[in-house]
Design an enzyme around this catalytic site. Structure first.
Site, PDB file in Angstrom:
ATOM      1  CE1 TYR A 142      -3.370  -2.509  -0.074  1.00  0.00           C
ATOM      2  CE2 TYR A 142      -4.217  -2.527   1.963  1.00  0.00           C
ATOM      3  CZ  TYR A 142      -4.462  -2.750   1.458  1.00  0.00           C
ATOM      4  OH  TYR A 142      -5.285  -4.281   1.338  1.00  0.00           O
ATOM      5  CE  LYS A 193       0.414 -16.793  -2.436  1.00  0.00           C
ATOM      6  NZ  LYS A 193       0.377 -18.054  -2.576  1.00  0.00           N
ATOM      7  CG  ASP A 226      -2.759 -19.787  -0.568  1.00  0.00           C
ATOM      8  OD1 ASP A 226      -1.478 -20.031   0.293  1.00  0.00           O
ATOM      9  OD2 ASP A 226      -2.098 -19.618  -2.014  1.00  0.00           O
ATOM     10  CG  ASP A 250      -7.222  -4.400   3.609  1.00  0.00           C
ATOM     11  OD1 ASP A 250      -7.913  -4.659   4.514  1.00  0.00           O
ATOM     12  OD2 ASP A 250      -6.982  -3.466   2.908  1.00  0.00           O
ATOM     13  CG  ASP A 254     -12.424  -6.738   6.050  1.00  0.00           C
ATOM     14  OD1 ASP A 254     -12.099  -6.240   6.916  1.00  0.00           O
ATOM     15  OD2 ASP A 254     -12.834  -5.825   4.743  1.00  0.00           O
TER      16      ASP A 254
END
Ligand code: NAD
Length: 369
Positions: A142, A193, A226, A250, A254
């Site tokens: 970001y 990852k 993942d 993020d 959620d």
């Protein structure tokens, strides 16, 4: 006793409605329990844009930097959809995070027994769930440079974001996760990852080294992000503390959020590094946005905002017993069948924002007696 200074930034939409319920709790704690909170107020988001043409004024930024903690409501709404990008409501929150150097975002996902049936998962998978997601908040994709859209000159454009992490950024967020784990079930799962990203390889190495060096008493596990997302919806109770980067955090937070039923229930904290006195800069806010669809109707659920204040008591002021009691008060009110519309269930009594706030304050008073 030294004063405890709090800056309240209610913001837009349902932000001020939810903040009003926290104000009642602060007033009670000051009047009857000598808590010594000194509160100041400011504008953020669209309301700040309307007043100052900026998403937060320099004066309010100064107040935020000086306060022991900031309580933030929510920002945004259709009224400000067309304002320039630099002064959009969210820019106020990003500025606060950046200037207060809030690198650690804490999002608990707790499933209150009374709400287990409101989850999208089977009640037995989420009943008693208590996970803490620790997300790196000031680095990663970001913020990494270059970050741009370039014209390739052949009718094509290229969008570029850069995922970048330095050792110190990973060390300090891992440190927060390990320290918090020690106050809970003493388990950390680090997610990245490393199979496809160099930043993931470094993340994995630095977390492992930080663990070996200073936190070997804490149980550490690594998981690909993942697979972590899959495990969160398959068997969420296997986790205690999850630590991950800005982007994965993020998304995963959620996902974890929805395990607990409603956005209106979820608090969060963002913490900086400790200063010489051991005090961290901190901002506490509900996970939900300004909910323009229900703003001004007095029906928003204030629990996420109140639970954010409970986190503030715990992490900024070390008022652990009060934080425990406030969280217990929320659970008791839910058990008694009092509900706002977003968490309404058959056989329960539907109330508005103020009545929910009053019920929690009454339960908190009793527990504090
Ligand atoms: P939202 O969280 O505001 O609302 C999503 C849905 O959940 C809506 O139907 C809303 O009514 C409901 N909801 C949210 N909080 C609730 C509560 N406390 N009680 C009852 N129902 C609740 O997300 P959105 O609709 O995607 O965004 C609305 C605005 O908020 C946008 O401008 C967005 O940019 C902004 N936003 C701000 C923040 C923040 O301030 N941190 C976070 C997310 C979105």
């Amino acid at each position: 006793m030294t004063a405890r200074t709090l800056l309240l930034l209610p913001g837009d939409g349902i932000g001020p409605e939810a903040m009003a319920e926290v104000r009642k709790i602060i007033a009670y704690m000051n009047a009857e329990r000598g808590a010594g909170f000194e509160t100041d107020e400011g504008l953020v988001g669209g309301s700040a844009y309307d007043a100052h043409g900026a998403a937060i004024s320099e004066g309010d930024m100064k107040k935020a930097l000086a306060a022991d903690a900031v309580l933030f409501g929510a920002v945004g709404g259709p009224k400000w959809d067309a304002v320039p990008y630099e002064v959009r409501p969210e820019a106020g929150l990003l500025r606060l995070r950046k200037d207060l150097k809030l690198f650690a975002n804490l999002r608990p996902a707790i499933c209150y027994p009374a709400l287990a049936s409101a989850s999208s998962l089977k009640p037995e998978l989420v009943e008693g769930l208590d996970i803490l997601i620790v997300r790196e908040l000031t680095g990663g994709v970001y913020f990494g440079e270059p970050k741009e859209i370039i014209d390739l000159g052949n009718g094509q454009k290229r969008g570029i974001d850069t995922q970048v992490y330095d050792t110190y950024e990973i060390e300090r967020i891992a440190g927060v996760a390990f320290e918090l784990a020690r106050t809970r079930q003493n388990r950390v799962c680090s997610m990245e990852k490393r199979n496809v990203m160099k930043s993931g390889v470094l993340w994995n190495q630095v977390v492992t080294e930080t663990h070996k060096r200073s936190y070997s008493d804490v149980q550490l596990e690594h998981m690909l992000a993942d697979a972590g997302g899959m495990q969160l919806v398959r068997a969420p109770k296997q986790f205690d503390v999850i630590v991950t980067d800005n982007l994965f955090g993020d998304m995963l937070s959620d996902v974890a959020a929805m395990l607990t039923g409603s956005l209106g229930m979820l608090p969060s904290a963002s913490l900086g590094a400790p200063d010489a006195k051991g005090q961290r800069k901190a901002l506490y806010e509900p996970v939900h946005g300004s909910a323009p669809d229900i703003a001004g109707k007095g029906i928003a659920n204030p629990i996420a905002m109140i639970a954010s204040f409970a986190m503030c008591l715990r992490y900024s002021f070390n008022m652990v017993a009060d934080a425990d009691n406030l969280e217990k008060a929320i659970a008791e009110v839910l058990d008694s069948g009092i509900r706002t519309g977003d968490i309404m269930a058959e056989g329960c009594r539907k109330v508005g924002t103020a009545e929910m706030g009053d019920a929690i304050l009454a339960a908190f008073r009793k527990l504090s007696a």
